[in-house]
Design a protein around this motif. Sequence first.
Motif: not given
Length: 452
Positions: A222-223, A226-227, A230, A281, A314-318
């Motif tokens: 999912s991350e 979303r990339l 972002q 990744y 940190d997957p939330s801050n790729l």
Amino acid sequence: MARDRIKPNVHQELNSRLRRTSPLNLSRYNRHTEHRFDRRLKSPCERDNMPSVLFTSATMKNLAGTEIATLEQATSFLQRGWRASVFTLEAASPLKDIFPPEITIYDVDSISSAPRNLDLIIARQRPLLDYILFTQRIEATHVYYEAVGYKMPIDAPPVYYRDLTLTGVVSELARTKLSELGFDTSQSYLYPNSAGSEYFEYVRQPTASLRNVAIVSNHTPSEIDRLPSQLARLGISADIFGMHHTYTPITPELLARYDLIVTIGKTAFNALALGIPVFLYDENVAWGYVTAANIDYTFKCNFAPKDLPTPPLDPSNLPTAIIDGYETAASSSPALKKYAETHFHRDALLEQFLEHIAELPPMDYDELHRRWPTLDFIARTYVEETSFYKADIQRWYEKSLELGNLYQNEMSKYLALVKEHQRLENELSAVLNSKGWRLLECARRILRRSKP
């Protein structure tokens, strides 16, 4: 064939057929790039003297690493003057569409027409090799089995792996993991993934700034999904290529349009050969940039290390991790490209492989079948049952389409009758509500009253 049935000069002749080219010199492979689309067939007489290789791969339909590697290697053999073929359980688009027409594709229904005697078999996915050697009784002077992974039982070496000419692995990590599973990997041949001349020789202008990103993956978490949005908010465009996204063959021309490739495994090899920074990744990999400091380790892991870097990502801050590390990664790309050419140039690896296997004794099929007599019958299990179930599923699918069409036809007839019924009702209502009908009704009532 048994060793004692081979004349001394025959073994030398077979070895010379395997070593068709001169000693390693990378410059000599330029012709592969120049003529990569020149697929003119040789005359029948020339084809009769061509050495032959048969590959096995469970499927040849997806743009996955093992399937692409099989296609690339088969094409390389073709360019070297070999007759190349592939045995698979399923060949379909999109991969089948880019196969050179000179490479013969066999499935369960057509494998019986394949030649019975070959120079070389390069096998992946154990059940297919079982079927080739034992059920079909196809023989090759040399048989090489390659374990492309260690997580799925289908990729593990066969029980008779010590009776083959050579077994191999695609990475040091696979060698270690298979050893932990109980396989003797001390003599396993390391044949890593590779990149071809079309990548190394592609002229691309490097950039110091990060403007666009290509994400290449069939398994996006999912991350990663979303990339793109972002990065877009930061002025960086991103495209995702792979299953459930833009599904298209990955080529040098496509990758060269991007400043960074987010991927793992096979595509990482190609990107590094182009001199493009790589950020590892995927669904099961969260490593980060390939650098001069970690390329030895990540290469040994097939550019898919399962452990975490220090410090972990940190997957939330790729986006931050990608942007902060890009400048350093871009500056080291020329050195990483040189590393790639030294360690995994496809033509050099193939040359070394053929030199190595040509020195090994030929297969002893009498001994192989004596030691493993039950495999003649057991080897049919996976291949034929898988083929049967797929055919059965296809039959039920076609039946469902047939029933669906029948339903649609009957529904169309029903709707047509409903429409006709509605039309007749409307006509009747129009008649009953017309002035003429009302006058006629009045006349009928008068006539009824006037009757005695």
